[in-house]
Scaffold this active site. Structure first.
Site, PDB file in Angstrom:
ATOM      1  N   GLY A  34       1.486  -1.742   4.531  1.00 36.87           N
ATOM      2  CA  GLY A  34       1.614  -0.440   4.027  1.00 36.87           C
ATOM      3  C   GLY A  34       2.304   0.183   5.187  1.00 36.87           C
ATOM      4  N   HIS A  35       1.939   0.992   6.318  1.00 35.79           N
ATOM      5  CA  HIS A  35       1.954   1.688   7.010  1.00 35.79           C
ATOM      6  C   HIS A  35       3.835   1.498   7.729  1.00 35.79           C
ATOM      7  CE1 HIS A  35       3.061   3.521  10.819  1.00 35.79           C
ATOM      8  NE2 HIS A  35       2.421   4.503   9.679  1.00 35.79           N
ATOM      9  N   GLU A  79      -8.756  -0.010  -3.484  1.00 37.84           N
ATOM     10  CA  GLU A  79      -9.946   0.303  -2.280  1.00 37.84           C
ATOM     11  C   GLU A  79     -10.399   1.628  -1.459  1.00 37.84           C
ATOM     12  OE1 GLU A  79      -6.805   0.736   1.401  1.00 37.84           O
ATOM     13  OE2 GLU A  79      -5.959  -1.616   1.001  1.00 37.84           O
ATOM     14  N   THR A  89      -6.898   6.172  10.060  1.00 35.12           N
ATOM     15  CA  THR A  89      -7.159   4.649   9.061  1.00 35.12           C
ATOM     16  C   THR A  89      -8.270   4.014   9.271  1.00 35.12           C
ATOM     17  OG1 THR A  89      -5.382   2.659   8.140  1.00 35.12           O
ATOM     18  CG2 THR A  89      -6.014   3.287  10.385  1.00 35.12           C
ATOM     19  N   THR A  90      -8.504   2.902   8.803  1.00 37.48           N
ATOM     20  CA  THR A  90      -9.689   2.314   8.494  1.00 37.48           C
ATOM     21  C   THR A  90      -9.433   1.019   9.879  1.00 37.48           C
ATOM     22  OG1 THR A  90      -9.354   2.039   6.163  1.00 37.48           O
ATOM     23  CG2 THR A  90     -10.552   0.263   6.986  1.00 37.48           C
ATOM     24  N   GLU A 141     -10.785  -9.408   2.758  1.00 41.63           N
ATOM     25  CA  GLU A 141      -9.453  -9.700   3.533  1.00 41.63           C
ATOM     26  C   GLU A 141     -10.236  -9.142   5.161  1.00 41.63           C
ATOM     27  OE1 GLU A 141      -7.113  -6.517   1.596  1.00 41.63           O
ATOM     28  OE2 GLU A 141      -6.646  -5.443   3.396  1.00 41.63           O
ATOM     29  N   HIS A 172      -5.965   3.561  -1.880  1.00 41.91           N
ATOM     30  CA  HIS A 172      -7.384   4.262  -0.855  1.00 41.91           C
ATOM     31  C   HIS A 172      -7.851   5.151  -1.324  1.00 41.91           C
ATOM     32  CE1 HIS A 172     -10.254   4.194   2.556  1.00 41.91           C
ATOM     33  NE2 HIS A 172     -10.340   4.134   1.740  1.00 41.91           N
ATOM     34  N   HIS A 225      -4.173  -4.678   7.379  1.00 42.53           N
ATOM     35  CA  HIS A 225      -4.078  -4.011   8.330  1.00 42.53           C
ATOM     36  C   HIS A 225      -2.604  -3.957   9.828  1.00 42.53           C
ATOM     37  CE1 HIS A 225      -5.645  -0.011  10.705  1.00 42.53           C
ATOM     38  NE2 HIS A 225      -6.358   0.140   9.484  1.00 42.53           N
ATOM     39  N   GLY A 226      -2.065  -3.111  10.231  1.00 40.09           N
ATOM     40  CA  GLY A 226      -1.357  -2.907  11.642  1.00 40.09           C
ATOM     41  C   GLY A 226       0.245  -4.041  11.067  1.00 40.09           C
ATOM     42  N   ASP A 272      -0.224   4.692  -0.605  1.00 42.09           N
ATOM     43  CA  ASP A 272      -0.605   5.711   0.311  1.00 42.09           C
ATOM     44  C   ASP A 272       0.071   6.341   1.281  1.00 42.09           C
ATOM     45  OD1 ASP A 272      -3.538   4.887  -0.892  1.00 42.09           O
ATOM     46  OD2 ASP A 272      -4.299   4.161   0.924  1.00 42.09           O
ATOM     47  N   HIS A 273       0.662   6.058   1.726  1.00 44.71           N
ATOM     48  CA  HIS A 273       1.924   7.079   2.550  1.00 44.71           C
ATOM     49  C   HIS A 273       3.373   7.486   2.480  1.00 44.71           C
ATOM     50  CE1 HIS A 273      -0.212   6.374   6.303  1.00 44.71           C
ATOM     51  NE2 HIS A 273       0.170   4.688   6.234  1.00 44.71           N
ATOM     52  N   ARG A 327      -9.547   7.844  -1.226  1.00 44.82           N
ATOM     53  CA  ARG A 327     -10.768   8.141   0.152  1.00 44.82           C
ATOM     54  C   ARG A 327     -11.414   8.837  -0.370  1.00 44.82           C
ATOM     55  NH1 ARG A 327      -9.081   6.149   5.441  1.00 44.82           N
ATOM     56  NH2 ARG A 327     -11.043   7.453   5.849  1.00 44.82           N
ATOM     57  N   ARG A 336       2.673  18.892   0.835  1.00 52.40           N
ATOM     58  CA  ARG A 336       3.000  19.337  -0.111  1.00 52.40           C
ATOM     59  C   ARG A 336       2.554  20.200  -1.290  1.00 52.40           C
ATOM     60  NH1 ARG A 336       7.651  21.264   2.607  1.00 52.40           N
ATOM     61  NH2 ARG A 336       8.206  21.781   5.174  1.00 52.40           N
ATOM     62  N   ASN A 355       0.622  -1.572  -0.196  1.00 49.79           N
ATOM     63  CA  ASN A 355      -0.387   0.231  -0.098  1.00 49.79           C
ATOM     64  C   ASN A 355       1.013   0.889   0.381  1.00 49.79           C
ATOM     65  OD1 ASN A 355      -1.094   2.523   1.158  1.00 49.79           O
ATOM     66  ND2 ASN A 355      -2.891   0.865   1.848  1.00 49.79           N
ATOM     67  N   ARG A 389      -7.436  12.343   1.275  1.00 49.82           N
ATOM     68  CA  ARG A 389      -6.325  12.686   1.643  1.00 49.82           C
ATOM     69  C   ARG A 389      -4.945  12.525   1.652  1.00 49.82           C
ATOM     70  NH1 ARG A 389      -6.909   9.361   7.481  1.00 49.82           N
ATOM     71  NH2 ARG A 389      -9.617  10.399   6.945  1.00 49.82           N
ATOM     72  N   HIS A 390      -4.427  11.484   0.911  1.00 52.23           N
ATOM     73  CA  HIS A 390      -3.027  10.556   0.104  1.00 52.23           C
ATOM     74  C   HIS A 390      -3.583  10.756  -1.462  1.00 52.23           C
ATOM     75  CE1 HIS A 390      -5.673   7.316   1.234  1.00 52.23           C
ATOM     76  NE2 HIS A 390      -5.179   7.172   2.414  1.00 52.23           N
TER      77      HIS A 390
HETATM   78  N1  PXP Z   1      -5.888  -3.406   4.127  1.00 53.97           N
HETATM   79  C1  PXP Z   1      -6.825  -2.721   4.318  1.00 53.97           C
HETATM   80  C2  PXP Z   1      -8.215  -2.863   3.469  1.00 53.97           C
HETATM   81  C3  PXP Z   1      -6.714  -1.155   4.617  1.00 53.97           C
HETATM   82  O1  PXP Z   1      -7.458  -0.262   4.653  1.00 53.97           O
HETATM   83  C4  PXP Z   1      -5.676  -0.781   5.221  1.00 53.97           C
HETATM   84  C5  PXP Z   1      -5.136   0.158   5.204  1.00 53.97           C
HETATM   85  O2  PXP Z   1      -5.305   1.733   4.329  1.00 53.97           O
HETATM   86  C6  PXP Z   1      -4.164  -2.354   4.859  1.00 53.97           C
HETATM   87  C7  PXP Z   1      -4.616  -3.472   4.777  1.00 53.97           C
HETATM   88  C8  PXP Z   1      -2.577  -1.586   5.137  1.00 53.97           C
HETATM   89  O3  PXP Z   1      -2.745  -1.540   6.382  1.00 53.97           O
HETATM   90  P1  PXP Z   1      -1.697  -0.524   7.698  1.00 53.97           P
HETATM   91  O4  PXP Z   1      -1.198  -0.001   6.199  1.00 53.97           O
HETATM   92  O5  PXP Z   1      -1.277  -0.668   8.882  1.00 53.97           O
HETATM   93  O6  PXP Z   1      -0.395  -1.675   6.782  1.00 53.97           O
END
Ligand code: PXP
Length: 247
Positions: free
Chosen positions: A220-221, A73, A103-104, A158, A47, A198-199, A13-14, A49, A22, A11, A53-54
């Site tokens: 992602g993160h 997403e 976040t989600t 998922e 994603h 996620h996480g 997005d970040h 949104r 900026r 992911n 936001r990103h």
């Molecule tokens: N899967 C879904 C459906 C998400 O919404 C996210 C966060 O955008 C992720 C995976 C990735 O999560 P993380 O950034 O915590 O790895």
């Protein structure tokens, strides 16, 4: 060691968030896609949104134009369905969206859908399937959500691993992990592909890789955070090694 067949969606997005913060033309999302793919990502996840936001609309189109496999997403709204039908991602994942969340947070509340909402959801899923996309629903690991995902016509689920990640930090994740195992088994028995995300990070990933029937992880993160210190290519290779070396 057997090589794992679990797919990795990265992911980005970040990275788009840095660009958006900026309003600059850098960092290049095309370069990010190239590095992700060369370093072991099987797909790119974004994603778009409602609050933008990103990722921005143009970013999404740029990424679609240069990536091999795109996982989009999206919230279940008319705006996003119309966008996705034009974007033509390989995978769509419906996620819940709240404006004030970081976040989600939590999976889709499928059991709160009334009959009309269910009908719309089913039609939207069918429309996306008709352009060749696999359609996944981001859900908490419980029986009702999995059965409802099947009923609505999803091809995959998922499983939301956010609670597992929180519990892992507290050293108390067995209950949540067992829910994920049960959910994965049930989803597979209903012929739904099992994805998770996620996480997830370099520490808590090991046990998740032992989930039955796991098809794909979306991360992602943690990857982008690690890339601050070691670069995006090595951050992805590092997570890929954990995935591939899981026996
Ligand atoms: N899967 C879904 C459906 C998400 O919404 C996210 C966060 O955008 C992720 C995976 C990735 O999560 P993380 O950034 O915590 O790895």
């Amino acid at each position: 060691m057997t090589k794992s067949s679990v797919l990795l969606g990265v992911n980005i997005d970040h990275i788009a968030f840095i660009k958006k913060s900026r309003e600059t033309s850098y960092p290049s999302l095309e370069q990010a896609v190239k590095i992700c793919e060369q370093s072991g990502a099987d797909s790119i996840t974004i994603h778009l949104r409602e609050d933008r936001r990103h990722i921005q609309d143009e970013d999404a189109k740029t990424i679609r134009g240069c990536c091999d496999k795109l996982n989009f997403e999206m919230a279940n709204t008319d705006e996003m369905i119309a966008f996705a039908l034009k974007l033509k991602p390989d995978f769509c994942c419906f996620v819940p969206e709240k404006r004030d969340e970081k976040t989600t947070e939590g999976g889709l509340a499928l059991n709160e859908l009334n009959k009309t909402d269910e009908k719309i959801f089913k039609e939207n899923i069918e429309m996306l399937k008709s352009i060749g996309a696999e359609v996944s629903l981001f859900i908490d690991p419980n029986r009702e959500s999995i059965e409802k995902s099947k009923y609505l016509g999803a091809t995959s689920v998922e499983l939301h691993t956010g609670q597992y990640a929180i519990d892992y930090e507290l050293g108390n994740h067995e209950d949540e992990y067992n829910k994920l195992v049960d959910a994965a088994n049930l989803a597979n028995s209903l012929t739904l592909k099992v994805n998770a995300g996620h996480g997830l990070n370099y520490d808590n990933l090991g046990q998740i890789l032992k989930l039955p029937h796991l098809n794909e992880l979306n991360i992602g993160h943690a990857i982008i955070a690690e890339s601050v210190f070691i670069g995006l290519d090595d951050a992805i290779k590092k997570i890929r090694r954990i995935i591939d070396n899981c026996d």
